[in-house]
Structures are given as C-alpha cells and as structure tokens.
Design a protein around this motif. Structure first.
Motif, PDB file in Angstrom:
ATOM      1  N   ARG A  17       0.831  -1.202   0.000  1.00 44.28           N
ATOM      2  CA  ARG A  17       0.000   0.000   0.000  1.00 44.28           C
ATOM      3  C   ARG A  17       0.864   1.250   0.000  1.00 44.28           C
ATOM      4  O   ARG A  17       0.591   2.205  -0.736  1.00 44.28           O
ATOM      5  CB  ARG A  17      -0.922  -0.016   1.219  1.00 44.28           C
ATOM      6  CG  ARG A  17      -2.376  -0.001   0.834  1.00 44.28           C
ATOM      7  CD  ARG A  17      -3.299   0.015   2.030  1.00 44.28           C
ATOM      8  NE  ARG A  17      -3.753  -1.339   2.282  1.00 44.28           N
ATOM      9  CZ  ARG A  17      -3.556  -2.019   3.409  1.00 44.28           C
ATOM     10  NH1 ARG A  17      -2.950  -1.476   4.420  1.00 44.28           N
ATOM     11  NH2 ARG A  17      -3.997  -3.244   3.527  1.00 44.28           N
ATOM     12  N   ASP A  18       1.918   1.243   0.828  1.00 43.37           N
ATOM     13  CA  ASP A  18       2.834   2.381   0.861  1.00 43.37           C
ATOM     14  C   ASP A  18       3.514   2.561  -0.493  1.00 43.37           C
ATOM     15  O   ASP A  18       3.659   3.692  -0.978  1.00 43.37           O
ATOM     16  CB  ASP A  18       3.903   2.183   1.943  1.00 43.37           C
ATOM     17  CG  ASP A  18       3.342   2.299   3.344  1.00 43.37           C
ATOM     18  OD1 ASP A  18       2.225   2.839   3.496  1.00 43.37           O
ATOM     19  OD2 ASP A  18       4.025   1.843   4.288  1.00 43.37           O
ATOM     20  N   GLN A  19       3.927   1.465  -1.107  1.00 50.34           N
ATOM     21  CA  GLN A  19       4.585   1.558  -2.409  1.00 50.34           C
ATOM     22  C   GLN A  19       3.634   2.066  -3.479  1.00 50.34           C
ATOM     23  O   GLN A  19       4.039   2.796  -4.382  1.00 50.34           O
ATOM     24  CB  GLN A  19       5.164   0.194  -2.810  1.00 50.34           C
ATOM     25  CG  GLN A  19       6.324  -0.250  -1.949  1.00 50.34           C
ATOM     26  CD  GLN A  19       7.436   0.778  -1.924  1.00 50.34           C
ATOM     27  OE1 GLN A  19       7.938   1.195  -2.948  1.00 50.34           O
ATOM     28  NE2 GLN A  19       7.808   1.206  -0.724  1.00 50.34           N
ATOM     29  N   MET A  20       2.360   1.687  -3.391  1.00 49.54           N
ATOM     30  CA  MET A  20       1.375   2.196  -4.349  1.00 49.54           C
ATOM     31  C   MET A  20       1.229   3.706  -4.198  1.00 49.54           C
ATOM     32  O   MET A  20       1.150   4.430  -5.206  1.00 49.54           O
ATOM     33  CB  MET A  20       0.023   1.512  -4.142  1.00 49.54           C
ATOM     34  CG  MET A  20      -0.018   0.088  -4.638  1.00 49.54           C
ATOM     35  SD  MET A  20      -1.526  -0.807  -4.219  1.00 49.54           S
ATOM     36  CE  MET A  20      -2.795   0.258  -4.834  1.00 49.54           C
ATOM     37  N   ASN A  21       1.212   4.197  -2.966  1.00 52.35           N
ATOM     38  CA  ASN A  21       1.108   5.640  -2.737  1.00 52.35           C
ATOM     39  C   ASN A  21       2.316   6.365  -3.303  1.00 52.35           C
ATOM     40  O   ASN A  21       2.184   7.402  -3.961  1.00 52.35           O
ATOM     41  CB  ASN A  21       0.967   5.945  -1.241  1.00 52.35           C
ATOM     42  CG  ASN A  21      -0.394   5.569  -0.707  1.00 52.35           C
ATOM     43  OD1 ASN A  21      -1.356   5.462  -1.454  1.00 52.35           O
ATOM     44  ND2 ASN A  21      -0.464   5.356   0.585  1.00 52.35           N
ATOM     45  N   VAL A  22       3.516   5.822  -3.065  1.00 53.68           N
ATOM     46  CA  VAL A  22       4.740   6.436  -3.587  1.00 53.68           C
ATOM     47  C   VAL A  22       4.700   6.458  -5.110  1.00 53.68           C
ATOM     48  O   VAL A  22       5.038   7.473  -5.742  1.00 53.68           O
ATOM     49  CB  VAL A  22       5.990   5.676  -3.076  1.00 53.68           C
ATOM     50  CG1 VAL A  22       7.233   6.096  -3.827  1.00 53.68           C
ATOM     51  CG2 VAL A  22       6.159   5.884  -1.582  1.00 53.68           C
ATOM     52  N   THR A  23       4.265   5.352  -5.718  1.00 51.64           N
ATOM     53  CA  THR A  23       4.189   5.282  -7.178  1.00 51.64           C
ATOM     54  C   THR A  23       3.200   6.300  -7.729  1.00 51.64           C
ATOM     55  O   THR A  23       3.481   6.983  -8.725  1.00 51.64           O
ATOM     56  CB  THR A  23       3.788   3.859  -7.612  1.00 51.64           C
ATOM     57  OG1 THR A  23       4.754   2.938  -7.115  1.00 51.64           O
ATOM     58  CG2 THR A  23       3.708   3.742  -9.119  1.00 51.64           C
ATOM     59  N   GLU A  24       2.040   6.440  -7.089  1.00 54.37           N
ATOM     60  CA  GLU A  24       1.045   7.407  -7.558  1.00 54.37           C
ATOM     61  C   GLU A  24       1.568   8.832  -7.445  1.00 54.37           C
ATOM     62  O   GLU A  24       1.360   9.644  -8.348  1.00 54.37           O
ATOM     63  CB  GLU A  24      -0.242   7.249  -6.766  1.00 54.37           C
ATOM     64  CG  GLU A  24      -1.004   5.984  -7.115  1.00 54.37           C
ATOM     65  CD  GLU A  24      -2.214   5.751  -6.227  1.00 54.37           C
ATOM     66  OE1 GLU A  24      -2.497   6.592  -5.351  1.00 54.37           O
ATOM     67  OE2 GLU A  24      -2.882   4.723  -6.424  1.00 54.37           O
ATOM     68  N   VAL A  25       2.274   9.152  -6.373  1.00 49.95           N
ATOM     69  CA  VAL A  25       2.852  10.491  -6.210  1.00 49.95           C
ATOM     70  C   VAL A  25       3.878  10.747  -7.301  1.00 49.95           C
ATOM     71  O   VAL A  25       3.904  11.823  -7.925  1.00 49.95           O
ATOM     72  CB  VAL A  25       3.469  10.651  -4.801  1.00 49.95           C
ATOM     73  CG1 VAL A  25       4.344  11.893  -4.726  1.00 49.95           C
ATOM     74  CG2 VAL A  25       2.377  10.690  -3.744  1.00 49.95           C
ATOM     75  N   ASN A  26       4.735   9.746  -7.571  1.00 47.47           N
ATOM     76  CA  ASN A  26       5.744   9.920  -8.614  1.00 47.47           C
ATOM     77  C   ASN A  26       5.127  10.059  -9.999  1.00 47.47           C
ATOM     78  O   ASN A  26       5.596  10.853 -10.817  1.00 47.47           O
ATOM     79  CB  ASN A  26       6.743   8.762  -8.590  1.00 47.47           C
ATOM     80  CG  ASN A  26       7.675   8.849  -7.406  1.00 47.47           C
ATOM     81  OD1 ASN A  26       7.946   9.932  -6.893  1.00 47.47           O
ATOM     82  ND2 ASN A  26       8.161   7.712  -6.945  1.00 47.47           N
ATOM     83  N   MET A  27       4.065   9.297 -10.262  1.00 46.55           N
ATOM     84  CA  MET A  27       3.384   9.436 -11.559  1.00 46.55           C
ATOM     85  C   MET A  27       2.793  10.835 -11.702  1.00 46.55           C
ATOM     86  O   MET A  27       2.856  11.444 -12.791  1.00 46.55           O
ATOM     87  CB  MET A  27       2.280   8.379 -11.686  1.00 46.55           C
ATOM     88  CG  MET A  27       2.805   6.980 -11.912  1.00 46.55           C
ATOM     89  SD  MET A  27       1.544   5.698 -11.832  1.00 46.55           S
ATOM     90  CE  MET A  27       0.367   6.229 -13.027  1.00 46.55           C
TER      91      MET A  27
END
Length: 112
Positions: free
Chosen positions: A77-87
C-alpha cells in the motif's frame, strides 16, 4: 466395552438428518477418536489430545502467515502511494514542459 455412547444428529443430505450414536474408542480411554481430513484423499485418526496439538500448531502457523501477509500488504500500500505520487510528478513535469514549449513557440512567432 464400558464406553459411553453420545447421541448426535448427522446431516445425511440437505435438510435430512439421521440420529446416530457415537461410541467412544477404547484406545483413547473411551473418548471418541478425532478424524482429520488432511487433503489429497487422506484422513487420519487421532486421539483428542493429538488432534488438539496438531490443530494448535496449524493455527499458530496460519496466524503467523496472516501477520506476514498483512505486513506485506501494508508495504505494498505504501509503495502504491509512492508510485502514484511519482506518476503525478512526472505528469505535472510533462505539462510544464508543454506549456513552456507553447510559450516559446508563441514568442518565436511574435518576434518574427
């Protein structure tokens, strides 16, 4: 034998029950044996103590597996949030680049 019988209602099919008497097994001190389905067409008969110990170990292993899975889900879940922020950052950078290119193109046309 001296083993006491215990009455039970056994489901034969949907909404059809039969009365049965479960007789204790003299091998287990007059208590009924516990049959556990292990899968792959294997059923094993245990004494009540052995069955409780085996099921306790299986429960502990399952709870540990659940805890590990929940930790991994939190990490993902944390990695998904980081990925969405980077996108979002990449998208915003692209928008800024396009605006800059349009502004420079308009400047070039105006000065010509």
């Amino acid at each position: 034998e001296g083993c006491a019988a215990v009455g039970a209602n056994v489901e034969v099919s949907e909404r059809l029950y039969a009365r049965a008497e479960v007789v204790g097994d003299p091998r287990f001190g007059g208590r009924p044996a516990v049959c556990l389905w292990l899968g792959a067409n294997v059923m094993v008969e245990y004494s009540p103590e052995e069955a409780k110990e085996l099921l306790g170990r299986n429960l502990a292993a399952a709870e540990k597996g659940l805890e590990t899975t929940e930790e991994e889900m939190r990490y993902l879940r944390d990695q998904m949030n980081v990925t969405e922020v980077n996108m979002t950052r990449v998208y915003n950078f692209d928008v800024a680049q396009r605006r800059r290119a349009v502004a420079e193109g308009a400047k070039g046309k105006a000065s010509a």
